[in-house]
Design an enzyme around this catalytic site. Structure first.
Site, short mmCIF file in Angstrom:
data_model
loop_
_atom_site.label_atom_id
_atom_site.label_comp_id
_atom_site.label_asym_id
_atom_site.label_seq_id
_atom_site.Cartn_x
_atom_site.Cartn_y
_atom_site.Cartn_z
N PRO A 42 -20.63 53.09 5.32
CA PRO A 42 -19.88 52.10 4.72
C PRO A 42 -18.45 52.06 5.20
CG PRO A 42 -19.92 54.07 3.38
CD PRO A 42 -20.78 54.48 4.50
N MET A 43 -17.98 51.00 5.52
CA MET A 43 -16.41 50.65 5.92
C MET A 43 -15.85 49.57 5.11
SD MET A 43 -16.96 51.62 10.05
CE MET A 43 -15.40 51.72 10.39
N GLY A 55 -20.40 55.32 12.02
CA GLY A 55 -19.41 54.26 11.59
C GLY A 55 -18.80 53.53 12.67
N CYS A 60 -13.05 58.72 -0.07
CA CYS A 60 -12.30 57.78 0.25
C CYS A 60 -10.68 58.38 0.18
CB CYS A 60 -12.39 56.73 -0.44
SG CYS A 60 -10.89 55.42 -0.20
N ASN A 88 -22.09 63.24 9.42
CA ASN A 88 -21.41 61.86 9.91
C ASN A 88 -20.02 62.46 10.60
OD1 ASN A 88 -19.06 59.90 8.08
ND2 ASN A 88 -20.07 59.11 9.44
N GLY A 89 -19.46 61.68 11.49
CA GLY A 89 -18.23 61.58 11.93
C GLY A 89 -18.33 61.90 13.50
N HIS A 143 -19.42 63.77 5.80
CA HIS A 143 -18.20 63.23 6.87
C HIS A 143 -17.80 64.73 7.04
CE1 HIS A 143 -14.30 60.92 7.95
NE2 HIS A 143 -14.81 61.69 8.99
N GLN A 150 -22.58 51.15 -2.71
CA GLN A 150 -21.72 52.25 -3.20
C GLN A 150 -21.04 52.14 -4.15
OE1 GLN A 150 -18.46 53.77 -0.36
NE2 GLN A 150 -19.90 55.54 -0.04
C1 LIG Z 1 -11.74 51.23 7.93
C2 LIG Z 1 -12.76 52.08 7.60
C3 LIG Z 1 -13.23 51.98 5.99
C4 LIG Z 1 -14.21 52.76 5.48
N1 LIG Z 1 -14.58 52.72 4.31
C5 LIG Z 1 -15.30 53.52 3.52
C6 LIG Z 1 -16.05 53.20 2.33
O1 LIG Z 1 -15.86 51.94 1.75
N2 LIG Z 1 -16.64 54.13 1.74
C7 LIG Z 1 -17.16 55.36 2.31
O2 LIG Z 1 -17.63 56.36 1.60
N3 LIG Z 1 -16.53 55.78 3.43
C8 LIG Z 1 -15.46 54.61 4.30
N4 LIG Z 1 -15.08 55.05 5.45
C9 LIG Z 1 -15.60 56.24 6.03
C10 LIG Z 1 -16.59 56.16 6.89
O3 LIG Z 1 -18.06 55.84 6.31
C11 LIG Z 1 -17.21 57.28 7.80
O4 LIG Z 1 -17.42 58.31 7.01
C12 LIG Z 1 -15.90 57.74 9.00
O5 LIG Z 1 -15.48 56.71 9.53
C13 LIG Z 1 -16.34 58.75 9.69
O6 LIG Z 1 -17.47 58.01 10.56
P1 LIG Z 1 -17.24 57.61 11.94
O7 LIG Z 1 -16.58 58.72 13.01
O8 LIG Z 1 -18.61 57.45 12.49
O9 LIG Z 1 -16.79 56.40 11.97
C14 LIG Z 1 -14.36 53.99 6.07
C15 LIG Z 1 -13.98 54.35 7.39
C16 LIG Z 1 -13.14 53.47 7.86
C17 LIG Z 1 -12.58 53.60 9.51
#
Ligand SMILES: Cc1cc2nc3c(=O)[nH]c(=O)nc-3n(C[C@H](O)[C@H](O)[C@H](O)COP(=O)(O)O)c2cc1C
Length: 331
Positions: free
Chosen positions: A7-8, A223, A98, A199-200, A168, A68
């Site tokens: 989710p982003m 993500g 978050c 994740n991460g 994460h 979510q």
């Molecule tokens: C711009 C942005 C928005 C995000 N929005 C959410 C969200 O709505 N819900 C959530 O659980 N995590 C959110 N995250 C966290 C991501 O889901 C993820 O856990 C995090 O980016 C780490 O994964 P990655 O390194 O693959 O990006 C967000 C991250 C970013 C950068």
């Protein structure tokens, strides 16, 4: 192995989910969070965040989508969760990660990591409200300031009856700063019987392989890496199944951007259109040299038509490009 599209908020919306799942490799998408205070939302709120509900809860490519929710009031989250699955969401995900100040101030998101008991109450209420055939998943970080109570957090998640857990592998304090501490997951795994998704910081196939090894999780959530390399999930699946796969090149990526519904939407305002294009290019710049060139060319452009002209200059359809076998859509 299962791959979940993370989710982003403000980035991975319906149109981005459509485009990324069209390219293959994903088993599940999680929507941007819907923030719940005390109301049960009307149907139109759920369909705004998750237009896929109008398609049985699936993206165009057939990938299931899960709504979510974020909040702190167990009964309000439970009522919205029940409604979400009734409307066709493939389970419900609960956000405990978050870091946004506005969200944390009202005791939602990562701040709940300080209160495992509240996490327990929330998941328990949601689990009781949602029919057993639907998954109730949780998404956490390792902790708030540090990971000292990570075991308490995961115990609360499991004891409350969650079906699966995405971790994460950073604390709230770590923000998004590399690295992600995948190696901190195995001690938590050993306490749990539910599936865990790591994740991460997965940007490339080799990161996915290292993450699997260090976290000891089969399933991964992608993500920012999936925005930087739109066919990352397909590449990972091809790698693990030993299937031949020709990655998209930069010109193919531009073609997909140009033909995505994000760019074909007639109703999208000029401002939003160029902001979204620039936002995505800032992720793509990480993996494609061509994205820097394109970004420089469009950065001062305001009109949609002008941006499209530049995109058209660089786009090559994968179907016309003998180097890319776009027919391989790995599930
Ligand atoms: C711009 C942005 C928005 C995000 N929005 C959410 C969200 O709505 N819900 C959530 O659980 N995590 C959110 N995250 C966290 C991501 O889901 C993820 O856990 C995090 O980016 C780490 O994964 P990655 O390194 O693959 O990006 C967000 C991250 C970013 C950068």
């Amino acid at each position: 192995m299962k791959l979940v599209l993370a989710p982003m908020e403000g980035v991975v919306d319906f149109k981005m989910r459509e485009l990324l799942t069209d390219l293959g490799g994903f088993d599940l998408c999680v929507t941007e969070f819907i923030r719940v205070v005390d109301l049960t939302f009307p149907r139109r709120v759920f369909t705004r965040y998750c237009p896929e509900l109008l398609n049985g809860g699936f993206t165009r490519a057939g990938t299931p989508v899960r709504i979510q929710l974020l909040g702190q009031v167990p009964h309000a989250l439970a009522a919205n969760a029940r409604k979400a699955v009734k409307l066709g969401s493939h389970g419900v995900d609960l956000n405990f990660g978050c870091p946004a100040k506005t969200v944390n101030k009202s005791r939602g998101g990562a701040v709940l990591l300080k209160e495992p008991e509240q996490i327990y109450q929330i998941i328990k209420a949601v689990r009781e409200a949602v029919p057993a055939e639907h998954e109730v998943s949780a998404k956490i970080r390792l902790g708030f300031d540090d990971d000292a109570n990570s075991t308490e957090i995961v115990d609360a998640v499991e004891q409350a009856g969650a079906s699966s857990l995405a971790i994460h592998a950073r604390t709230k304090r770590d923000g998004y700063k590399p690295p992600a501490y995948w190696e901190k997951i195995p001690p938590l795994l050993s306490r749990l019987s539910i599936p865990v998704v790591a994740n991460g910081e997965i940007w490339q196939v080799k990161d996915a392989m290292r993450c699997q090894e260090q976290s000891q999780c089969q399933d991964l959530m992608l993500g920012r890496g999936a925005l930087a390399t739109p066919d990352l999930a397909a590449k990972i699946k091809a790698h693990v199944t030993d299937t031949p796969y020709t990655p998209l090149n930069w010109e193919n990526v531009v073609h997909h951007i140009l033909h995505s519904s994000m760019h074909q939407d007639e109703n999208m305002s000029e401002k939003y259109f160029s902001a979204r294009t620039k936002q995505w290019l800032s992720y793509l710049k990480r993996q494609y040299a061509g994205a820097h060139v394109l970004f420089d060319e469009i950065k001062t452009l305001k009109s949609k038509g002008d941006v499209i002209k530049v995109l058209e200059k660089y786009a090559i359809s994968p179907d016309l490009d003998s180097n890319h076998n776009s027919k391989i859509l790995l599930k």
